[in-house]
Write a protein that holds these residues in place. Structure first.
Motif, PDB file in Angstrom:
ATOM      1  N   GLY A  19       9.366   1.601  12.476  1.00 55.32           N
ATOM      2  CA  GLY A  19       8.836   0.389  11.861  1.00 55.32           C
ATOM      3  C   GLY A  19       8.435   0.614  10.425  1.00 55.32           C
ATOM      4  O   GLY A  19       8.723  -0.198   9.543  1.00 55.32           O
ATOM      5  N   GLN A  20       7.769   1.746  10.146  1.00 53.38           N
ATOM      6  CA  GLN A  20       7.364   2.047   8.775  1.00 53.38           C
ATOM      7  C   GLN A  20       8.590   2.256   7.894  1.00 53.38           C
ATOM      8  O   GLN A  20       8.642   1.784   6.766  1.00 53.38           O
ATOM      9  CB  GLN A  20       6.483   3.303   8.752  1.00 53.38           C
ATOM     10  N   SER A  21       9.596   2.972   8.410  1.00 48.78           N
ATOM     11  CA  SER A  21      10.803   3.242   7.630  1.00 48.78           C
ATOM     12  C   SER A  21      11.541   1.955   7.296  1.00 48.78           C
ATOM     13  O   SER A  21      12.006   1.761   6.166  1.00 48.78           O
ATOM     14  CB  SER A  21      11.727   4.189   8.418  1.00 48.78           C
ATOM     15  N   THR A  22      11.646   1.057   8.278  1.00 48.52           N
ATOM     16  CA  THR A  22      12.329  -0.220   8.052  1.00 48.52           C
ATOM     17  C   THR A  22      11.597  -1.044   6.993  1.00 48.52           C
ATOM     18  O   THR A  22      12.216  -1.649   6.112  1.00 48.52           O
ATOM     19  CB  THR A  22      12.405  -1.021   9.368  1.00 48.52           C
ATOM     20  N   THR A  23      10.271  -1.045   7.062  1.00 44.64           N
ATOM     21  CA  THR A  23       9.474  -1.789   6.089  1.00 44.64           C
ATOM     22  C   THR A  23       9.651  -1.220   4.689  1.00 44.64           C
ATOM     23  O   THR A  23       9.791  -1.964   3.709  1.00 44.64           O
ATOM     24  CB  THR A  23       7.982  -1.753   6.488  1.00 44.64           C
ATOM     25  N   VAL A  24       9.646   0.107   4.577  1.00 44.02           N
ATOM     26  CA  VAL A  24       9.819   0.751   3.269  1.00 44.02           C
ATOM     27  C   VAL A  24      11.191   0.438   2.696  1.00 44.02           C
ATOM     28  O   VAL A  24      11.331   0.152   1.497  1.00 44.02           O
ATOM     29  CB  VAL A  24       9.608   2.271   3.385  1.00 44.02           C
ATOM     30  N   ILE A 112       1.930  -2.972   3.788  1.00 46.65           N
ATOM     31  CA  ILE A 112       3.126  -3.729   3.400  1.00 46.65           C
ATOM     32  C   ILE A 112       3.709  -4.355   4.656  1.00 46.65           C
ATOM     33  O   ILE A 112       3.963  -3.656   5.647  1.00 46.65           O
ATOM     34  CB  ILE A 112       4.179  -2.839   2.728  1.00 46.65           C
ATOM     35  N   PHE A 113       3.888  -5.662   4.627  1.00 44.50           N
ATOM     36  CA  PHE A 113       4.490  -6.406   5.731  1.00 44.50           C
ATOM     37  C   PHE A 113       5.695  -7.183   5.219  1.00 44.50           C
ATOM     38  O   PHE A 113       5.729  -7.578   4.045  1.00 44.50           O
ATOM     39  CB  PHE A 113       3.494  -7.426   6.307  1.00 44.50           C
ATOM     40  N   PRO A 114       6.671  -7.447   6.071  1.00 36.35           N
ATOM     41  CA  PRO A 114       7.706  -8.411   5.691  1.00 36.35           C
ATOM     42  C   PRO A 114       7.082  -9.797   5.534  1.00 36.35           C
ATOM     43  O   PRO A 114       6.180 -10.164   6.293  1.00 36.35           O
ATOM     44  CB  PRO A 114       8.683  -8.386   6.886  1.00 36.35           C
ATOM     45  N   SER A 127       5.060  -2.441   9.794  1.00 28.16           N
ATOM     46  CA  SER A 127       4.364  -2.419   8.516  1.00 28.16           C
ATOM     47  C   SER A 127       4.193  -0.986   8.041  1.00 28.16           C
ATOM     48  O   SER A 127       4.346  -0.036   8.815  1.00 28.16           O
ATOM     49  CB  SER A 127       2.985  -3.081   8.630  1.00 28.16           C
ATOM     50  N   TRP A 128       3.886  -0.860   6.751  1.00 29.28           N
ATOM     51  CA  TRP A 128       3.475   0.433   6.179  1.00 29.28           C
ATOM     52  C   TRP A 128       1.986   0.359   5.904  1.00 29.28           C
ATOM     53  O   TRP A 128       1.473  -0.683   5.500  1.00 29.28           O
ATOM     54  CB  TRP A 128       4.233   0.684   4.879  1.00 29.28           C
ATOM     55  N   SER A 129       1.276   1.468   6.118  1.00 31.09           N
ATOM     56  CA  SER A 129      -0.168   1.489   5.885  1.00 31.09           C
ATOM     57  C   SER A 129      -0.571   2.764   5.168  1.00 31.09           C
ATOM     58  O   SER A 129       0.026   3.825   5.373  1.00 31.09           O
ATOM     59  CB  SER A 129      -0.936   1.396   7.213  1.00 31.09           C
ATOM     60  N   LYS A 149      13.816   8.253  -1.112  1.00 32.49           N
ATOM     61  CA  LYS A 149      14.698   7.117  -0.891  1.00 32.49           C
ATOM     62  C   LYS A 149      15.057   6.484  -2.233  1.00 32.49           C
ATOM     63  O   LYS A 149      14.298   6.567  -3.191  1.00 32.49           O
ATOM     64  CB  LYS A 149      14.041   6.076   0.022  1.00 32.49           C
ATOM     65  N   LYS A 150      16.192   5.849  -2.279  1.00 33.68           N
ATOM     66  CA  LYS A 150      16.666   5.219  -3.506  1.00 33.68           C
ATOM     67  C   LYS A 150      16.263   3.754  -3.548  1.00 33.68           C
ATOM     68  O   LYS A 150      16.464   3.009  -2.599  1.00 33.68           O
ATOM     69  CB  LYS A 150      18.187   5.330  -3.604  1.00 33.68           C
ATOM     70  N   SER A 151      15.674   3.347  -4.664  1.00 32.86           N
ATOM     71  CA  SER A 151      15.285   1.946  -4.830  1.00 32.86           C
ATOM     72  C   SER A 151      16.451   1.118  -5.345  1.00 32.86           C
ATOM     73  O   SER A 151      17.224   1.561  -6.200  1.00 32.86           O
ATOM     74  CB  SER A 151      14.106   1.831  -5.804  1.00 32.86           C
ATOM     75  N   GLU A 152      16.574  -0.096  -4.813  1.00 34.88           N
ATOM     76  CA  GLU A 152      17.590  -1.043  -5.270  1.00 34.88           C
ATOM     77  C   GLU A 152      16.983  -2.104  -6.184  1.00 34.88           C
ATOM     78  O   GLU A 152      17.643  -3.079  -6.532  1.00 34.88           O
ATOM     79  CB  GLU A 152      18.252  -1.716  -4.058  1.00 34.88           C
ATOM     80  N   ASN A 153      15.717  -1.916  -6.539  1.00 32.90           N
ATOM     81  CA  ASN A 153      15.037  -2.874  -7.420  1.00 32.90           C
ATOM     82  C   ASN A 153      15.212  -2.461  -8.874  1.00 32.90           C
ATOM     83  O   ASN A 153      14.856  -1.344  -9.258  1.00 32.90           O
ATOM     84  CB  ASN A 153      13.537  -2.931  -7.074  1.00 32.90           C
ATOM     85  N   PHE A 154      15.748  -3.358  -9.678  1.00 37.73           N
ATOM     86  CA  PHE A 154      15.985  -3.080 -11.092  1.00 37.73           C
ATOM     87  C   PHE A 154      15.350  -4.192 -11.945  1.00 37.73           C
ATOM     88  O   PHE A 154      15.026  -5.267 -11.443  1.00 37.73           O
ATOM     89  CB  PHE A 154      17.489  -3.000 -11.384  1.00 37.73           C
TER      90      PHE A 154
END
Length: 329
Positions: A19-24, A112-114, A127-129, A149-154
Motif C-alpha cells: 500500500g505504501q509503495s503504490t501510494t508513493v 499521503i493519500f490518493p 497511504s504513506w506515513s 524511485k524515478k519521479s515522472e513529475n516535471f
C-alpha cells in the motif's frame, strides 16, 4: 498454529508495504495538494503557511508536484465547502492529498493519500506515513519518500502557492443557514448522528491537530460518553421524538422512517464558523478558539437552522443545551 499466525502477520506487513509503495508511485507521477493543520500553541511558533514554506523544498526533492497548499480547518468547515474544494481538485487533475499535522507538543506527522475524487477528499486505505519530533526530521522524512524511485513529475513550481478556489464564497453563502428555529419539530422525528455514523465522510476531520492520534480505547470511551450525554440532555431539554443513528443512511431512507430533521454540528475556529454561517464576527474574545456549533438540517429543503442567538461553545454539552433552549418553545 504458530506457523499460521506467522503467515498472517507476514501477509499483513506485506500488504502494508504494498500500500505504501503504490501510494508513493502515484505521488511520483501526479499532482498533489497539501493540507496543513498546525497547532497555534506549539513552540516555537510556526503558522501553517510558515510550515508550507519550510516543507515545500522537501516535497520537491522527494519527487512530488505540490501545486497548492491550504489549511485543513478551512477545507472541512462544511459539506458545501468540501464539495467546492473537491471540484477544484478534480478540475486541476489532482491525484494525491498530502496531510501535515503539528500537534500541541511540537511533534510533526505526515501522510499521503490518493485523492478520493469526491467531497470526502480522502478515504481510509493505502497511504504513506511519517513522523518526527522536530521540523528538520519531518523535512528529511518527506525528502526521502521517493528514494530509489524515478519521479515522472516535471516543471514543478519552486515556491508554495495558495490558489483561490473558485466558488468558495458562494458555497458558504449558498448553504441556506437560517437564523431561527425550524417549524414542526413536534411532527417529525429528529435524527441524531453519533460519532462514526457518517462513514468515510468525516475521515478527513480526524487529521485536525487537536484530535489527531487519539488511542482507539479513548475514542470508544468518548463515543459511549457521547451517547450517554446526549440521551441525558435530550430527555431533560427536548420533548419531541428523537432517533439515534449509528450508521449512514440516505435522505430518502431517513424520510421514509419519519425523520425529516437531523441534528448537525460543526467544530472549528469560532470566527471561521461565524463567517461561514453568515453571522457577523464581533464581540468574541478569541476568534481562534475551537468551538462546537449545533444546528438542524431540514432534509426536504436542505435548510440549516442555527437559531437566533450565537451559542457556540468549546464544551459541546453547553453548546447543545443552549441550542435546544432556543429551538424548543
Amino acid at each position: 498454529m504458530k506457523y499460521l499466525f506467522l503467515a498472517v502477520i507476514l501477509a499483513f506487513f506485506s500488504l502494508q508495504s504494498y500500500g505504501q509503495s503504490t501510494t508513493v508511485d502515484q505521488f511520483l507521477n501526479g499532482k498533489s495538494v497539501v493540507l496543513i493543520s498546525a497547532s497555534g500553541t506549539a513552540a516555537p511558533a510556526l503558522t501553517w503557511k510558515g510550515l508550507a514554506e519550510e516543507v515545500h523544498p522537501a516535497l520537491i526533492r522527494a519527487g512530488g508536484d505540490p501545486i497548492a497548499y491550504y489549511e485543513l480547518e478551512e477545507v472541512i468547515l462544511s459539506d458545501a465547502i468540501k464539495n467546492t474544494y473537491a471540484a477544484f481538485f478534480n478540475q486541476r487533475l489532482v491525484k494525491n492529498i498530502v496531510l501535515l499535522i503539528r500537534k500541541n507538543n511540537g511533534d510533526y506527522y505526515g501522510h499521503i493519500f490518493p485523492f478520493s475524487g469526491n467531497a470526502n477528499i480522502i478515504s481510509p486505505g493505502n497511504s504513506w506515513s511519517g513522523t518526527s519530533s522536530n521540523l528538520e526530521g519531518l523535512k528529511e522524512e518527506l525528502a526521502s519518500i521517493g528514494t530509489g524511485k524515478k519521479s515522472e513529475n516535471f516543471l514543478v513550481i519552486e515556491v508554495p502557492e495558495y490558489p483561490i478556489v473558485p466558488g468558495l464564497e458562494a458555497s458558504a453563502a449558498g448553504s441556506a443557514y437560517i437564523p431561527r428555529a425550524p417549524l414542526n419539530l413536534d411532527a417529525f422525528k429528529l435524527g441524531i448522528l453519533l460519532t462514526g455514523a457518517s462513514g468515510n465522510e468525516g475521515f478527513l476531520t480526524t487529521f485536525r491537530h487537536d484530535i489527531y492520534g487519539k488511542p482507539e480505547a479513548q475514542v470508544e470511551a468518548e463515543q459511549r460518553a457521547e451517547r450517554e450525554g446526549l440521551e441525558s440532555i435530550f430527555s431533560n431539554n427536548y420533548p419531541y421524538q428523537v432517533e439515534f443513528l449509528t450508521s449512514a443512511k440516505s435522505n430518502q431512507e431517513l424520510i421514509a422512517e419519519g425523520i425529516q430533521f437531523i441534528l448537525m454540528k460543526q467544530e472549528g475556529r469560532e470566527a471561521d464558523l461565524m463567517q461561514s454561517m453568515g453571522v457577523p464576527v464581533q464581540d468574541i474574545e478569541n476568534p481562534d478558539r475551537i468551538v462546537v456549533k449545533y444546528y438542524i438540517r431540514f432534509l426536504v429543503r436542505n435548510e440549516l437552522y442555527i437559531g437566533e442567538t450565537w451559542d457556540a461553545d468549546p464544551d459541546w454539552n453547553k453548546a447543545l443545551r443552549s441550542f435546544l433552549r432556543q429551538i424548543v418553545p
